[in-house]
Design a protein around this motif. Sequence first.
Motif, PDB file in Angstrom:
ATOM      1  N   LYS A 133       0.826  -1.208   0.000  1.00  0.00           N
ATOM      2  CA  LYS A 133       0.000   0.000   0.000  1.00  0.00           C
ATOM      3  C   LYS A 133       0.858   1.254   0.000  1.00  0.00           C
ATOM      4  N   ARG A 134       1.898   1.282   0.811  1.00  0.00           N
ATOM      5  CA  ARG A 134       2.774   2.460   0.879  1.00  0.00           C
ATOM      6  C   ARG A 134       3.462   2.709  -0.456  1.00  0.00           C
ATOM      7  N   LEU A 135       3.907   1.629  -1.102  1.00  0.00           N
ATOM      8  CA  LEU A 135       4.578   1.762  -2.396  1.00  0.00           C
ATOM      9  C   LEU A 135       3.609   2.263  -3.471  1.00  0.00           C
ATOM     10  N   MET A 136       2.374   1.739  -3.440  1.00  0.00           N
ATOM     11  CA  MET A 136       1.373   2.176  -4.415  1.00  0.00           C
ATOM     12  C   MET A 136       1.081   3.662  -4.275  1.00  0.00           C
ATOM     13  N   LEU A 137       0.878   4.104  -3.042  1.00  0.00           N
ATOM     14  CA  LEU A 137       0.551   5.505  -2.806  1.00  0.00           C
ATOM     15  C   LEU A 137       1.720   6.418  -3.163  1.00  0.00           C
ATOM     16  N   LEU A 138       2.926   5.973  -2.869  1.00  0.00           N
ATOM     17  CA  LEU A 138       4.106   6.812  -3.095  1.00  0.00           C
ATOM     18  C   LEU A 138       4.478   6.895  -4.571  1.00  0.00           C
ATOM     19  N   TYR A 139       4.506   5.760  -5.259  1.00  0.00           N
ATOM     20  CA  TYR A 139       5.013   5.747  -6.640  1.00  0.00           C
ATOM     21  C   TYR A 139       3.928   5.975  -7.684  1.00  0.00           C
ATOM     22  N   VAL A 143       2.021  10.253  -3.226  1.00  0.00           N
ATOM     23  CA  VAL A 143       1.510  10.706  -1.929  1.00  0.00           C
ATOM     24  C   VAL A 143       2.140   9.890  -0.810  1.00  0.00           C
ATOM     25  N   GLU A 144       2.681  10.565   0.200  1.00  0.00           N
ATOM     26  CA  GLU A 144       3.168   9.918   1.403  1.00  0.00           C
ATOM     27  C   GLU A 144       2.284  10.358   2.559  1.00  0.00           C
ATOM     28  N   LEU A 145       1.730   9.419   3.287  1.00  0.00           N
ATOM     29  CA  LEU A 145       0.676   9.718   4.251  1.00  0.00           C
ATOM     30  C   LEU A 145       1.217  10.147   5.616  1.00  0.00           C
ATOM     31  N   SER A 146       1.892  11.256   5.657  1.00  0.00           N
ATOM     32  CA  SER A 146       2.356  11.813   6.932  1.00  0.00           C
ATOM     33  C   SER A 146       1.215  12.565   7.607  1.00  0.00           C
ATOM     34  N   TYR A 147       1.299  12.675   8.936  1.00  0.00           N
ATOM     35  CA  TYR A 147       0.269  13.386   9.678  1.00  0.00           C
ATOM     36  C   TYR A 147       0.456  14.894   9.539  1.00  0.00           C
ATOM     37  N   PRO A 148      -0.643  15.658   9.524  1.00  0.00           N
ATOM     38  CA  PRO A 148      -0.560  17.120   9.409  1.00  0.00           C
ATOM     39  C   PRO A 148       0.184  17.749  10.588  1.00  0.00           C
ATOM     40  N   ILE A 149       0.793  18.892  10.341  1.00  0.00           N
ATOM     41  CA  ILE A 149       1.537  19.628  11.367  1.00  0.00           C
ATOM     42  C   ILE A 149       0.786  20.876  11.833  1.00  0.00           C
ATOM     43  N   GLU A 150       0.194  21.592  10.875  1.00  0.00           N
ATOM     44  CA  GLU A 150      -0.494  22.851  11.203  1.00  0.00           C
ATOM     45  C   GLU A 150      -1.970  22.714  10.839  1.00  0.00           C
ATOM     46  N   PHE A 151      -2.841  22.907  11.839  1.00  0.00           N
ATOM     47  CA  PHE A 151      -4.266  22.743  11.598  1.00  0.00           C
ATOM     48  C   PHE A 151      -5.071  23.300  12.774  1.00  0.00           C
ATOM     49  N   GLU A 152      -6.370  23.417  12.546  1.00  0.00           N
ATOM     50  CA  GLU A 152      -7.323  23.737  13.605  1.00  0.00           C
ATOM     51  C   GLU A 152      -7.914  22.425  14.101  1.00  0.00           C
ATOM     52  N   LEU A 153      -8.015  22.264  15.417  1.00  0.00           N
ATOM     53  CA  LEU A 153      -8.620  21.063  16.011  1.00  0.00           C
ATOM     54  C   LEU A 153      -9.929  21.454  16.674  1.00  0.00           C
TER      55      LEU A 153
END
Length: 324
Positions: A133-139, A143-153
Amino acid sequence: MSSLAIISSPLQLLSFKEYIMSNKINDYDLIVITYIKKEENQILNTAKILELDVSKIINGNRFLQYFKLSKLCNSYLNYQRLLIGNFFSDPHLFCYHKLKIDNLTVLDDGMSTTLIKDYYKKDDRIIKSGLLKRLMLLYYFKVELSYPIEFELFTFMRNKINSELIRHSYNNFTYIKSRIKNFKIVDQAYFIGQPFVELNIMSKDLYIKYLTTIRNKYRSIVYIPSRKENDQNLEYIQKKLNFKIQRTTSNIEVFFIVNKLIPKHILGFTSSALITLKNIFYSQSINMDVKSFKVNFDGNRFSDDIISNYYNRIQESGIKIHNI
């Protein structure tokens, strides 16, 4: 400001309704991602009750959905705000990275929201993705599924994440509370079921053992199951314990609103509905009895730290934890 929302559960949907009402948002598109028909029906019925328009439904195979989401993202480009219902969900993160919308709001998804602080700015994943799954999304999708850093919660939980990059806004359930008029207080114990058996984190025998102990403390119990509990296990609970099984076509919070009921006794294990129902219905004139029962798990899906975190959040909300 036009907004695009991605949600996957009735609670996320309720959180979205509260958010757009408190922020006076009328211009939005709402995308629903589901995996099973029962879940889809419950979300759509809840959307109808909350007077929300669903723009698109994405369902089906967990791999094929990314092709659908990629096509969807290519046609949903002109938005100033993105709202996602689950910080940890791969499909939600896929849309976030694919759309590249800077103004992000993370909506409430119950107990999992309390775990954001433990994974914020870390490479660790709460649930590991497979290599394929990671390879499919990346190549394929780049897209690499990292978590967001800046956002409203936007959350009903009180614990804050210590970061200047996160804007906290509190969900007071103002909209849903405004619908409480001429409700009947029912002196009945309602138990909030959870799919521990279906998720293989607790054996059926152990689950029944805990429910039996709780049943002996109350005259009668209405059991409201999770949408993920299967019919076979529910029939077993009904026959074994003589519980009344109350299936719902919406989430539990909306169920009580639609039926104009205020429950006097709410029981459960680690469900976030213990907190939401207390927040919605508890007042000086309505002294609800809300109890969480401490249980042990015999599966390894969640660590002891995660389970401990859940019970800590429940206790911080003014709900007593009872050992059984």
